[in-house]
Design an enzyme around this catalytic site. Sequence first.
Site, PDB file in Angstrom:
ATOM      1  N   GLY A 151       0.841  -1.194   0.000  1.00 40.24           N
ATOM      2  CA  GLY A 151       0.000   0.000   0.000  1.00 40.24           C
ATOM      3  C   GLY A 151       0.879   1.247   0.000  1.00 40.24           C
ATOM      4  N   CYS A 152       0.295   2.348  -0.436  1.00 40.22           N
ATOM      5  CA  CYS A 152       1.089   3.584  -0.553  1.00 40.22           C
ATOM      6  C   CYS A 152       1.535   4.087   0.826  1.00 40.22           C
ATOM      7  CB  CYS A 152       0.303   4.649  -1.306  1.00 40.22           C
ATOM      8  SG  CYS A 152      -1.398   4.844  -0.761  1.00 40.22           S
ATOM      9  N   TYR A 153       0.608   4.183   1.767  1.00 41.03           N
ATOM     10  CA  TYR A 153       0.998   4.607   3.118  1.00 41.03           C
ATOM     11  C   TYR A 153       1.978   3.595   3.713  1.00 41.03           C
ATOM     12  CZ  TYR A 153      -2.785   8.109   3.658  1.00 41.03           C
ATOM     13  OH  TYR A 153      -3.598   9.203   3.559  1.00 41.03           O
ATOM     14  N   SER A 154       1.687   2.296   3.503  1.00 45.48           N
ATOM     15  CA  SER A 154       2.551   1.261   4.094  1.00 45.48           C
ATOM     16  C   SER A 154       3.985   1.412   3.617  1.00 45.48           C
ATOM     17  CB  SER A 154       2.045  -0.131   3.722  1.00 45.48           C
ATOM     18  OG  SER A 154       0.686  -0.234   4.016  1.00 45.48           O
TER      19      SER A 154
END
Length: 338
Positions: A151-154
């Site tokens: 994921g992008c935030y991850s």
Amino acid sequence: MSMIKVGIIGSTGYTGKKLVELLLNHPFVEITYLSSQRYKNTFYSSIYPEFRKKLNLKCEALSLDKVCEKSDIIFLCVPHTTSMEITPHLLKKNKKVIDLSADYRIKNPRIYKKFYKVMHKDLGNLKKSVYGLPEFFKEEIKEADLVSNPGCYSTVVLLSILPLIMEDVIKESVFIDAKSGASGAGRKLQEGLLYCEVNENVKCYSPFVHRHIPEMEEVIYRLTKKTVKLNFVPHILPLSSGIMVDIYIRLKKFLTSRDLKKIYSVYSSQPFVRICEDLPSLKNVVGTNFCDIGMRILKEEKILLVVGVIDNLIKGAGGQAIQNMNIISGLSQTEGLM
Ligand SMILES: NC(=O)c1ccc[n+]([C@@H]2O[C@H](COP(=O)([O-])OP(=O)(O)OC[C@H]3O[C@@H](n4cnc5c(N)ncnc54)[C@H](OP(=O)(O)O)[C@@H]3O)[C@@H](O)[C@H]2O)c1
């Protein structure tokens, strides 16, 4: 080297479009198949005129046989739950799959169901999927048939804090104030993403319950065997692209800047992570595959602030997916990305 034939399923969304843009500059890639339900039988350059004279290919309604016939590597840029319907067919035909959705990121199907509200339908491939964070899983990615792009935030949170967790310097849980541009939610229509809602505004959403939290906590445990509670609060910014995370960490002991330099030297040979003396700024990474990380320490309190920035559509999606494709294909990680 012969050209890698690439198919993109879900090519008209934000991540699909970013992949097309980046892959057109990749010296060893030929885009051979693009799918879209909404724009079937339509030239990609009619949907996105910036590709006129660059790409002469029509979007097709998805045919699994056809995408397999035409491609060696297939990127899935579709919503979660759609990927797990498609992936088993592609793997059966011996294709390499890089999935940008969340379907194969969380290994525990109970946690997947809790956060995504559906039962996982492809447990066999879920077990075999490799988490596509090249800075920590490169050897597994090399051999993988199915890469689950983070994921992008991850991506930005994990890159920012994993070195500290590995050194066991974090006391208690960490607090993460995250902010993303509006493309993070995809191109589909949503009232909360209308111009007048986003422009000149910053709003918080899904505090403490965002779907990337279990993904990050699981990956941290898989890599370090440590349980770290992430108090994660995302916000939407009036920008198209870019993510900034401010991470507040209580330390077990005081760390000097020399200690921090040593801890973050795990990235010294990683082409896309830059440890900065200055605090990172979105402008330095938007449009690139870089993750910039900077930090400041509050000496008396033993509190560390780590700031990380990426472009959500590049290091947080399409660029990282290409980095993974390069690794699978035996190319330099930076091919087509620098
Ligand atoms: N946006 C980000 O920053 C970001 C970052 C990392 C990961 N991701 C993940 O990447 C995936 C794609 O995100 P996005 O932002 O590109 O989404 P998006 O802009 O909403 O695009 C979704 C694409 O999937 C296609 N699609 C939707 N339902 C489908 C179905 N049932 N069968 C086949 N194709 C279908 C759409 O096709 P049509 O052409 O027919 O509309 C569209 O091309 C999502 O799982 C998302 O969570 C997004």
